[in-house]
Write a protein that holds these residues in place. Structure first.
Motif, PDB file in Angstrom:
ATOM      1  N   SER A   1       1.134  -1.330   0.115  1.00 18.10           N
ATOM      2  CA  SER A   1       0.026   0.198   0.308  1.00 18.10           C
ATOM      3  C   SER A   1       0.510   0.925   0.031  1.00 18.10           C
ATOM      4  N   THR A   2       0.569   2.355  -0.208  1.00 19.82           N
ATOM      5  CA  THR A   2       0.988   3.332   0.182  1.00 19.82           C
ATOM      6  C   THR A   2       1.786   3.943   1.223  1.00 19.82           C
ATOM      7  N   PHE A   3       1.274   3.564   2.182  1.00 18.85           N
ATOM      8  CA  PHE A   3       1.797   3.947   3.256  1.00 18.85           C
ATOM      9  C   PHE A   3       3.054   3.171   3.501  1.00 18.85           C
ATOM     10  N   THR A   4       2.716   1.662   3.026  1.00 14.69           N
ATOM     11  CA  THR A   4       3.905   1.213   3.593  1.00 14.69           C
ATOM     12  C   THR A   4       4.733   1.336   2.770  1.00 14.69           C
ATOM     13  N   LYS A   5       4.463   1.339   1.595  1.00 17.12           N
ATOM     14  CA  LYS A   5       5.563   1.357   0.588  1.00 17.12           C
ATOM     15  C   LYS A   5       5.899   2.771   0.855  1.00 17.12           C
ATOM     16  N   THR A   6       5.887   3.790   0.931  1.00 23.82           N
ATOM     17  CA  THR A   6       6.569   5.233   1.888  1.00 23.82           C
ATOM     18  C   THR A   6       7.588   4.965   3.176  1.00 23.82           C
ATOM     19  N   LEU A   7       7.228   4.223   3.923  1.00 25.25           N
ATOM     20  CA  LEU A   7       7.623   3.826   5.177  1.00 25.25           C
ATOM     21  C   LEU A   7       8.895   3.151   4.771  1.00 25.25           C
ATOM     22  N   GLU A   8       8.673   2.147   4.263  1.00 20.09           N
ATOM     23  CA  GLU A   8       9.418   1.048   3.985  1.00 20.09           C
ATOM     24  C   GLU A   8      10.948   2.398   3.008  1.00 20.09           C
ATOM     25  N   LEU A   9      10.266   2.988   2.456  1.00 16.74           N
ATOM     26  CA  LEU A   9      11.244   3.941   1.501  1.00 16.74           C
ATOM     27  C   LEU A   9      12.097   4.872   2.577  1.00 16.74           C
ATOM     28  N   LEU A  10      11.769   5.098   3.695  1.00 12.35           N
ATOM     29  CA  LEU A  10      11.725   6.047   4.653  1.00 12.35           C
ATOM     30  C   LEU A  10      12.773   4.676   5.546  1.00 12.35           C
ATOM     31  N   ILE A  11      12.782   4.170   5.768  1.00 13.92           N
ATOM     32  CA  ILE A  11      13.227   3.271   6.708  1.00 13.92           C
ATOM     33  C   ILE A  11      14.173   2.390   5.595  1.00 13.92           C
ATOM     34  N   ASP A  12      14.341   2.004   4.568  1.00 16.37           N
ATOM     35  CA  ASP A  12      15.682   0.947   3.760  1.00 16.37           C
ATOM     36  C   ASP A  12      16.422   2.890   4.157  1.00 16.37           C
ATOM     37  N   GLY A  13      16.260   3.566   3.837  1.00 22.26           N
ATOM     38  CA  GLY A  13      16.858   4.772   3.928  1.00 22.26           C
ATOM     39  C   GLY A  13      17.353   5.331   5.051  1.00 22.26           C
ATOM     40  N   GLY A  14      17.228   4.805   6.013  1.00 21.81           N
ATOM     41  CA  GLY A  14      18.379   5.445   7.408  1.00 21.81           C
ATOM     42  C   GLY A  14      17.737   6.311   8.176  1.00 21.81           C
ATOM     43  N   VAL A  15      16.402   6.701   7.326  1.00 24.18           N
ATOM     44  CA  VAL A  15      15.589   7.758   8.350  1.00 24.18           C
ATOM     45  C   VAL A  15      15.503   7.183   9.862  1.00 24.18           C
ATOM     46  N   GLU A  16      15.433   7.883  10.858  1.00 24.36           N
ATOM     47  CA  GLU A  16      15.081   8.064  12.264  1.00 24.36           C
ATOM     48  C   GLU A  16      13.857   8.595  12.324  1.00 24.36           C
ATOM     49  N   LEU A  17      12.431   7.828  12.655  1.00 20.24           N
ATOM     50  CA  LEU A  17      11.441   8.753  12.705  1.00 20.24           C
ATOM     51  C   LEU A  17      10.440   8.029  13.710  1.00 20.24           C
ATOM     52  N   VAL A  18       9.575   9.389  13.791  1.00 21.57           N
ATOM     53  CA  VAL A  18       8.058   8.265  14.704  1.00 21.57           C
ATOM     54  C   VAL A  18       7.150   8.753  13.529  1.00 21.57           C
ATOM     55  N   VAL A  19       6.139   7.152  13.137  1.00 26.19           N
ATOM     56  CA  VAL A  19       5.004   7.949  12.512  1.00 26.19           C
ATOM     57  C   VAL A  19       3.906   8.413  13.531  1.00 26.19           C
ATOM     58  N   VAL A  20       3.722   9.986  13.489  1.00 28.37           N
ATOM     59  CA  VAL A  20       2.424  10.497  14.592  1.00 28.37           C
ATOM     60  C   VAL A  20       1.078  10.416  13.718  1.00 28.37           C
ATOM     61  N   GLY A  21       0.041  11.336  13.862  1.00 25.91           N
ATOM     62  CA  GLY A  21      -0.520  11.283  13.226  1.00 25.91           C
ATOM     63  C   GLY A  21      -1.836  10.169  13.119  1.00 25.91           C
ATOM     64  N   MET A  22      -2.723  10.619  12.270  1.00 24.94           N
ATOM     65  CA  MET A  22      -3.959   9.468  12.460  1.00 24.94           C
ATOM     66  C   MET A  22      -3.078   8.016  11.995  1.00 24.94           C
ATOM     67  N   ALA A  23      -2.600   8.301  11.006  1.00 26.07           N
ATOM     68  CA  ALA A  23      -1.238   6.938  10.795  1.00 26.07           C
ATOM     69  C   ALA A  23      -1.254   6.216  11.565  1.00 26.07           C
ATOM     70  N   SER A  24      -0.541   7.055  12.807  1.00 20.37           N
ATOM     71  CA  SER A  24      -0.045   6.327  13.941  1.00 20.37           C
ATOM     72  C   SER A  24      -1.514   5.475  14.276  1.00 20.37           C
ATOM     73  N   ALA A  25      -2.569   5.518  14.768  1.00 19.15           N
ATOM     74  CA  ALA A  25      -3.597   5.339  15.155  1.00 19.15           C
ATOM     75  C   ALA A  25      -4.005   3.901  14.481  1.00 19.15           C
ATOM     76  N   ILE A  26      -4.561   4.252  13.269  1.00 21.67           N
ATOM     77  CA  ILE A  26      -4.177   3.252  11.882  1.00 21.67           C
ATOM     78  C   ILE A  26      -3.503   2.350  11.970  1.00 21.67           C
ATOM     79  N   ALA A  27      -2.375   2.196  11.831  1.00 25.37           N
ATOM     80  CA  ALA A  27      -1.490   1.260  12.593  1.00 25.37           C
ATOM     81  C   ALA A  27      -1.392   0.607  13.737  1.00 25.37           C
ATOM     82  N   GLN A  28      -1.821   1.167  14.790  1.00 24.40           N
ATOM     83  CA  GLN A  28      -2.115   0.594  15.750  1.00 24.40           C
ATOM     84  C   GLN A  28      -3.685  -0.382  16.128  1.00 24.40           C
TER      85      GLN A  28
END
Lengths: 164, 54
Positions: free
Chosen positions: A3-30
């Motif tokens: 999915s769009t979010f999975t793809k985007t997060l994979e790119l960020l994580i694989d790129g070594g970016v340190e981040l915390v997902v916040v906002g509605m996406a964090s709630a949806i993930a949970q």
């Protein structure tokens, strides 16, 4: 297919970016059954991490979505505490320097204690805990924030009932 | 005791439980479905109004 979010997060994580997902996406993930168009992240604002983030954002053609000129985000802006509202070829991504929680603006390091770790497609991602997100929504207090509180609270209650 | 179907705020607990049973990847995939559906509805709405205005 990812999915769009999975793809985007994979790119960020694989790129070594340190981040915390916040906002509605964090709630949806949970597990909150809600919807959103944008992926909000709070990134670590060190020069090295911003460099990694910028590399991924450049690769996905990120530009400011509030400006018709197609301006890409700059290093200085991403090092700051402000919100960079972007559109990319894999969807909408908002890079937040800080987010308001409990009446104060918190950065990446502050949010670590309010975040939980999840597995996404074999990768570890940090997301703002549902408890903290509910607190942020309650603090924001706008009608659109208050409207989702019953669903968020019901989700949290059910997670706890399941022993989570 | 039977699990509650709707909570005191009117939230459908069956939807909450269904979504919680999904993986994160599946939850995010549902967002894409919603976006596609939402875009189709908006397109249909615009076309209908264009038709009514002409």
């Amino acid at each position: 297919m990812s999915s769009t979010f999975t793809k985007t997060l994979e790119l960020l994580i694989d790129g070594g970016v340190e981040l915390v997902v916040v906002g509605m996406a964090s709630a949806i993930a949970q597990g909150a059954p809600l919807t959103t168009m944008d992926l909000d992240i709070v990134h670590r604002r060190t020069p090295e991490n911003v460099e990694r983030l910028l590399k991924v954002l450049t690769a996905i053609d990120a530009v400011y979505r509030t400006d018709r000129r197609g301006i890409p985000p700059g290093r200085e802006a991403l090092l700051g505490a402000g919100h960079q509202l972007l559109r990319t070829r894999v969807g909408i991504v908002d890079c937040l320097g800080t987010m308001a929680l409990g009446g104060v603006d918190l950065g990446y390091e502050d949010l670590l204690a309010r975040s939980i770790s999840l597995r996404l497609d074999g990768r570890e991602i940090l997301v703002l805990s549902l408890e903290a997100y509910i607190e942020a929504k309650r603090g924001a207090g706008r009608p659109k924030d208050l409207a989702v509180l019953p669903t968020l609270e019901a989700t949290l209650r059910e997670i706890r009932a399941r022993g989570g | 005791m039977e699990p509650e179907l709707v909570d005191e705020n009117g939230v459908d607990m069956t939807v909450i439980r269904w979504f919680l049973d999904l993986t994160i990847e599946e939850r995010f995939a549902h967002l894409d479905e919603w976006r596609t559906m939402s875009a189709a509805l908006m397109k249909a709405f615009r076309e209908q109004h264009l038709h009514e205005d002409s």
